[in-house]
Design a protein around this motif. Sequence first.
Motif, PDB file in Angstrom:
ATOM      1  N   LYS A   3       0.833  -1.206   0.000  1.00 21.65           N
ATOM      2  CA  LYS A   3       0.000   0.000   0.000  1.00 21.65           C
ATOM      3  C   LYS A   3       0.866   1.254   0.000  1.00 21.65           C
ATOM      4  O   LYS A   3       0.540   2.237  -0.654  1.00 21.65           O
ATOM      5  N   ASP A   4       1.980   1.214   0.728  1.00 24.75           N
ATOM      6  CA  ASP A   4       2.882   2.361   0.756  1.00 24.75           C
ATOM      7  C   ASP A   4       3.492   2.618  -0.609  1.00 24.75           C
ATOM      8  O   ASP A   4       3.634   3.766  -1.031  1.00 24.75           O
ATOM      9  N   VAL A   6       2.174   1.861  -3.551  1.00 24.97           N
ATOM     10  CA  VAL A   6       1.124   2.363  -4.436  1.00 24.97           C
ATOM     11  C   VAL A   6       0.837   3.826  -4.143  1.00 24.97           C
ATOM     12  O   VAL A   6       0.609   4.620  -5.056  1.00 24.97           O
ATOM     13  N   ARG A   7       0.879   4.200  -2.899  1.00 27.35           N
ATOM     14  CA  ARG A   7       0.620   5.598  -2.526  1.00 27.35           C
ATOM     15  C   ARG A   7       1.649   6.557  -3.116  1.00 27.35           C
ATOM     16  O   ARG A   7       1.357   7.734  -3.316  1.00 27.35           O
ATOM     17  N   LEU A   8       2.843   6.078  -3.395  1.00 29.02           N
ATOM     18  CA  LEU A   8       3.867   6.932  -3.988  1.00 29.02           C
ATOM     19  C   LEU A   8       3.476   7.364  -5.396  1.00 29.02           C
ATOM     20  O   LEU A   8       3.961   8.367  -5.899  1.00 29.02           O
ATOM     21  N   GLY A   9       2.610   6.603  -6.041  1.00 28.67           N
ATOM     22  CA  GLY A   9       2.078   6.999  -7.337  1.00 28.67           C
ATOM     23  C   GLY A   9       2.908   6.580  -8.537  1.00 28.67           C
ATOM     24  O   GLY A   9       2.494   6.760  -9.664  1.00 28.67           O
ATOM     25  N   THR A  11       4.080   3.380  -8.977  1.00 30.58           N
ATOM     26  CA  THR A  11       4.124   1.929  -8.917  1.00 30.58           C
ATOM     27  C   THR A  11       2.810   1.346  -9.413  1.00 30.58           C
ATOM     28  O   THR A  11       1.742   1.886  -9.142  1.00 30.58           O
ATOM     29  N   SER A  12       2.913   0.274 -10.150  1.00 34.58           N
ATOM     30  CA  SER A  12       1.709  -0.455 -10.527  1.00 34.58           C
ATOM     31  C   SER A  12       1.894  -1.914 -10.133  1.00 34.58           C
ATOM     32  O   SER A  12       3.011  -2.427 -10.142  1.00 34.58           O
TER      33      SER A  12
END
Length: 60
Positions: A3-4, A6-9, A11-12
């Motif tokens: 989740k961390d 993905v939150r960085l934006g 990463t997929s």
Amino acid sequence: MFKDLVRLGNTSILHTLREGNQCANFLAKLEAPMDSALSNHATPPDGLLFYLGPECSGGS
């Protein structure tokens, strides 16, 4: 942890079935009887290079 990332934006995450990823399937079968939660291999286990292909085993 995921989740961390993905939150960085930047990463997929893509899901692949184990049967569709022969390397992951090989490693899962190899580690199944082991008791440890984590295994670290300095070199690919015997048999894994077959799935990785010649570009990973030094062939051309």
